[in-house]
Design a protein around this motif. Structure first.
Motif, PDB file in Angstrom:
ATOM      1  N   THR A  41      43.444 -16.039   4.538  1.00 32.81           N
ATOM      2  CA  THR A  41      42.774 -14.754   4.760  1.00 32.81           C
ATOM      3  C   THR A  41      43.808 -13.643   4.899  1.00 32.81           C
ATOM      4  O   THR A  41      44.836 -13.803   5.556  1.00 32.81           O
ATOM      5  N   ASP A  42      43.515 -12.519   4.217  1.00 29.02           N
ATOM      6  CA  ASP A  42      44.425 -11.380   4.328  1.00 29.02           C
ATOM      7  C   ASP A  42      43.669 -10.052   4.185  1.00 29.02           C
ATOM      8  O   ASP A  42      44.044  -9.179   3.430  1.00 29.02           O
ATOM      9  N   GLY A  43      42.574  -9.934   4.928  1.00 33.52           N
ATOM     10  CA  GLY A  43      41.811  -8.694   4.927  1.00 33.52           C
ATOM     11  C   GLY A  43      40.367  -8.938   4.543  1.00 33.52           C
ATOM     12  O   GLY A  43      39.837 -10.037   4.714  1.00 33.52           O
ATOM     13  N   TYR A  44      39.766  -7.901   3.996  1.00 32.84           N
ATOM     14  CA  TYR A  44      38.358  -7.995   3.618  1.00 32.84           C
ATOM     15  C   TYR A  44      38.077  -7.068   2.450  1.00 32.84           C
ATOM     16  O   TYR A  44      38.870  -6.178   2.133  1.00 32.84           O
ATOM     17  N   THR A  45      36.947  -7.305   1.817  1.00 38.78           N
ATOM     18  CA  THR A  45      36.463  -6.421   0.755  1.00 38.78           C
ATOM     19  C   THR A  45      35.100  -5.882   1.179  1.00 38.78           C
ATOM     20  O   THR A  45      34.291  -6.606   1.760  1.00 38.78           O
ATOM     21  N   ASP A  46      34.882  -4.598   0.903  1.00 40.44           N
ATOM     22  CA  ASP A  46      33.577  -4.008   1.194  1.00 40.44           C
ATOM     23  C   ASP A  46      32.576  -4.530   0.181  1.00 40.44           C
ATOM     24  O   ASP A  46      32.822  -4.522  -1.025  1.00 40.44           O
ATOM     25  N   GLY A  47      31.447  -4.982   0.676  1.00 41.25           N
ATOM     26  CA  GLY A  47      30.399  -5.494  -0.202  1.00 41.25           C
ATOM     27  C   GLY A  47      29.233  -4.537  -0.280  1.00 41.25           C
ATOM     28  O   GLY A  47      29.196  -3.502   0.389  1.00 41.25           O
ATOM     29  N   SER A  48      28.265  -4.891  -1.082  1.00 36.40           N
ATOM     30  CA  SER A  48      27.057  -4.074  -1.195  1.00 36.40           C
ATOM     31  C   SER A  48      26.224  -4.228   0.079  1.00 36.40           C
ATOM     32  O   SER A  48      26.378  -5.185   0.836  1.00 36.40           O
ATOM     33  N   VAL A  49      25.346  -3.249   0.304  1.00 34.48           N
ATOM     34  CA  VAL A  49      24.491  -3.278   1.488  1.00 34.48           C
ATOM     35  C   VAL A  49      23.044  -3.019   1.089  1.00 34.48           C
ATOM     36  O   VAL A  49      22.766  -2.283   0.141  1.00 34.48           O
ATOM     37  N   THR A  50      22.134  -3.649   1.811  1.00 32.97           N
ATOM     38  CA  THR A  50      20.707  -3.368   1.702  1.00 32.97           C
ATOM     39  C   THR A  50      20.134  -3.414   3.109  1.00 32.97           C
ATOM     40  O   THR A  50      20.757  -3.944   4.037  1.00 32.97           O
ATOM     41  N   CYS A  51      18.945  -2.858   3.255  1.00 30.00           N
ATOM     42  CA  CYS A  51      18.241  -2.935   4.531  1.00 30.00           C
ATOM     43  C   CYS A  51      16.786  -3.242   4.237  1.00 30.00           C
ATOM     44  O   CYS A  51      16.127  -2.505   3.495  1.00 30.00           O
TER      45      CYS A  51
END
Length: 150
Positions: A41-51
């Motif tokens: 692991t070396d961080g994160y990626t922004d993913g799509s969002v829904t509600c």
């Protein structure tokens, strides 16, 4: 000692009408994920969002919403609307705002002849606006997330 909130404290506004709900929920699905390099692991990626939104209302409250559908010409013709869940007990408040909710009928009827419960209808919906969701006035999405959209 401060009073706490329960579901009874919340006013719910759907289609600009305050209704009493048997139950309601708003669920954010955020696909932000861990990033890996060579399996580490070396961080994160922004993913799509829904509600996703769900309401359960009795027939008298459903009829309040039904009038809005009649004005729109059909249930499917109801335009997306902003929704609010709001509670204030004099000492504290909680406010959830959902923007551009597209409403759908989920459970039109479910009868149980052995039950004394009131008849209810379930409505579901999903947020369609890039304004998305605010929690106590704080946007869920960052300005970077919505750049060029709002």
């Amino acid at each position: 000692m401060s009073a706490k909130f329960s579901g009874r404290n919340f006013d719910v506004t759907i289609l600009g009408v305050m209704v009493h709900v048997k139950s309601a929920s708003a669920t954010i699905n955020d696909e932000t994920a861990v990033a890996k390099s060579r399996g580490v692991t070396d961080g994160y990626t922004d993913g799509s969002v829904t509600c996703d939104v769900e309401y359960e209302v009795d027939l008298s409250n459903f009829k309040k919403l039904q009038q809005k559908a009649r004005e729109a010409g059909s249930w499917r013709g109801v335009e997306p609307f902003d929704c609010m869940f709001y509670a204030n007990n004099g000492q504290d408040e909680d406010k959830i705002e959902l923007y551009g909710v597209k409403l759908l009928i989920a459970d039109l009827i479910a009868l149980d002849p052995d039950s004394a419960d009131k008849t209810t209808r379930k409505l579901k919906g999903f947020v369609t606006s890039p304004n998305f969701v605010k929690i106590n006035g704080i946007p869920y999405l960052s300005a970077d997330d919505t750049r060029g959209l709002v």
